[in-house]
Scaffold this motif. Structure first.
Motif, PDB file in Angstrom:
ATOM      1  N   ASN A  11     -12.188   1.766   0.415  1.00 16.06           N
ATOM      2  CA  ASN A  11     -12.516   3.912  -0.342  1.00 16.06           C
ATOM      3  C   ASN A  11     -12.317   4.569   0.793  1.00 16.06           C
ATOM      4  N   SER A  54       0.733  -0.809  -0.443  1.00 20.15           N
ATOM      5  CA  SER A  54       0.111   0.558   0.112  1.00 20.15           C
ATOM      6  C   SER A  54       0.943   1.221   0.135  1.00 20.15           C
ATOM      7  N   ARG A 111      -1.634   6.314  -1.724  1.00 16.62           N
ATOM      8  CA  ARG A 111      -2.053   7.980  -3.227  1.00 16.62           C
ATOM      9  C   ARG A 111      -3.670   7.960  -3.436  1.00 16.62           C
ATOM     10  N   GLU A 112      -4.666   7.921  -2.433  1.00 11.31           N
ATOM     11  CA  GLU A 112      -5.668   8.188  -2.461  1.00 11.31           C
ATOM     12  C   GLU A 112      -6.021   9.725  -2.596  1.00 11.31           C
ATOM     13  N   SER A 113      -7.110  10.565  -2.826  1.00  6.71           N
ATOM     14  CA  SER A 113      -7.019  11.940  -2.497  1.00  6.71           C
ATOM     15  C   SER A 113      -7.118  12.020  -0.933  1.00  6.71           C
ATOM     16  N   TRP A 114      -8.334  11.068   0.122  1.00  5.45           N
ATOM     17  CA  TRP A 114      -8.793  10.565   1.625  1.00  5.45           C
ATOM     18  C   TRP A 114      -7.261  10.197   2.492  1.00  5.45           C
ATOM     19  N   GLU A 115      -6.206   9.553   1.600  1.00  2.24           N
ATOM     20  CA  GLU A 115      -5.253   9.418   2.569  1.00  2.24           C
ATOM     21  C   GLU A 115      -3.765  10.149   2.227  1.00  2.24           C
ATOM     22  N   ARG A 170     -11.338   0.709  -7.241  1.00  2.00           N
ATOM     23  CA  ARG A 170      -9.831   0.788  -7.691  1.00  2.00           C
ATOM     24  C   ARG A 170     -10.253   0.745  -9.192  1.00  2.00           C
ATOM     25  N   LYS A 221      -8.023  -1.707  -1.153  1.00  2.00           N
ATOM     26  CA  LYS A 221      -8.501  -1.414  -0.123  1.00  2.00           C
ATOM     27  C   LYS A 221     -10.198  -0.300  -0.251  1.00  2.00           C
TER      28      LYS A 221
END
Length: 357
Positions: free
Chosen positions: A258, A192, A195-199, A339, A256
């Motif tokens: 969401n 992991s 790279r997601e906007s929320w993280e 994803r 992952k």
């Protein structure tokens, strides 16, 4: 000790596969006069061995263990210093305790700046006679924290948070096979990246850390981890679920959640998951498993114990205001993780987790 217990509101709107009563409460583990026996601080690790709950915590330039016959009793249990940094390794972070091979095994990070590495001590007793610290031989010998051992499908594994190189660009989650409590075999594999906007709401660096393995009722492996910087109330818990029959070393076999599954900001949460009511920035949790062994992961249809650190709502968010809390979780079936723009199927359906204060 101040204990805040509140019923979670709005539970009537929740539906769980398999009948389960969600009468949930929060316990705030805090001593009124902030004496040395408080559990103020971060990064709880608690296991159950028979009738004993055992915790490990970084304190006083080393590691202390507390043991009690109840989970709540850890807050007032005597503090037993089991290891001190006499070798001047540096900052001691986030000890993780498990019980394997007839021994209590504690893994922790120590070092300064870019020198943090994982170390290990062990004993046949929960609160005395630990071995000297031994460095865990991780592939690549890069900056590493929050390491946890576990066994899955007959193979020993180690999962941790670390850097790809020698600079602090971002913290990723890595996994490697183990051949002994302190030796890995083969390479390290990233599972992991933040790279997601929320993280990536709070970063510089962006963070995936504090991985905790657990098996769902279908036998699928999950790694529940903390995202966003721990210095912010945006700190939260998220989930990685290994697809059925997947290879733990293949990043594309992991799906992952969401969004955050346990956090204090609604705009960071996965759809259908609600933010916390009583605390800010819940993270770096522990599943209170028998021996710390994922083979003892709980079945569906009932709540099970967790512990996490957070800051009480209405209190300025800072590291110095973090305390250990007890909470609960329950398996949530038929949850889709989505994803895009990566190899493999774009969706995966399986168990997720609901966390409660």
């Amino acid at each position: 000790m101040t204990t805040l217990s509140r019923r979670l509101k709005g539970l009537g709107a929740l539906t769980l596969a398999g009948a389960v009563t969600l009468g949930l409460s929060l316990t705030f583990v805090r001593h009124a006069d902030a004496a040395a026996t408080t559990l103020g601080g971060a990064d709880p690790s608690v296991i159950k061995v028979g009738g004993l709950y055992v915790s490990a915590k970084s304190v006083d330039g080393g590691i202390a263990v507390r043991s009690a016959t109840t989970l709540a009793g850890i807050a007032t249990a005597p503090k037993r210093q089991v290891w001190r940094d006499t070798g001047n390794l540096g900052e001691v972070w986030a000890p993780e305790i498990v019980y394997q091979d007839g021994r209590y095994q504690i893994y922790f990070a120590a070092g300064r700046s870019g020198a943090h590495r994982m170390y290990h001590i062990s004993s046949t007793s929960p609160d005395s006679s630990y071995t000297p610290a031994t460095k865990v031989a991780l592939p690549g010998d890069k900056w590493a924290i929050d390491g946890v051992p576990f066994t899955f499908q007959g193979q020993r594994w180690f999962v941790w948070s670390g850097w790809a190189g020698d600079t602090n660009v971002e913290q990723n989650l890595y996994i490697a096979r183990m051949s002994s409590p302190t030796t890995t075999t083969g390479g390290r594999y990233v599972i992991s990246q933040p790279r997601e906007s929320w993280e990536r709401v709070v970063g510089n660096p962006y963070i995936n850390e504090a991985p905790e393995p657990i098996l769902d009722p279908n036998g699928q492996l999950h790694i529940v981890y903390s995202a966003n910087g721990s210095w912010s109330s945006r700190y939260c818990l998220a989930d990685l679920r290994l697809r059925a029959g997947g290879d733990p070393t293949n990043v594309w076999d992991w799906y992952k959640s969401n969004g955050c599954l346990f956090g204090s900001h609604s705009d960071n949460m996965m759809s259908g998951w609600d933010p916390t009511l009583q605390v800010d920035g819940p993270g770096h949790h522990t599943f209170v498993l028998e021996r710390g062994d994922i083979a003892a992961s709980p079945p569906s249809g009932r709540r099970f114990a967790t512990m996490f650190h957070a800051v009480a709502k209405g209190t300025p968010y800072s590291w110095s205001n973090r305390y250990w809390y007890t909470g609960t979780a329950v398996w949530w079936s038929k949850t889709t993780y989505r994803r895009a723009n990566v190899p493999g199927a774009t969706t995966d359906v399986g168990y997720s987790l609901k966390f409660f204060e």
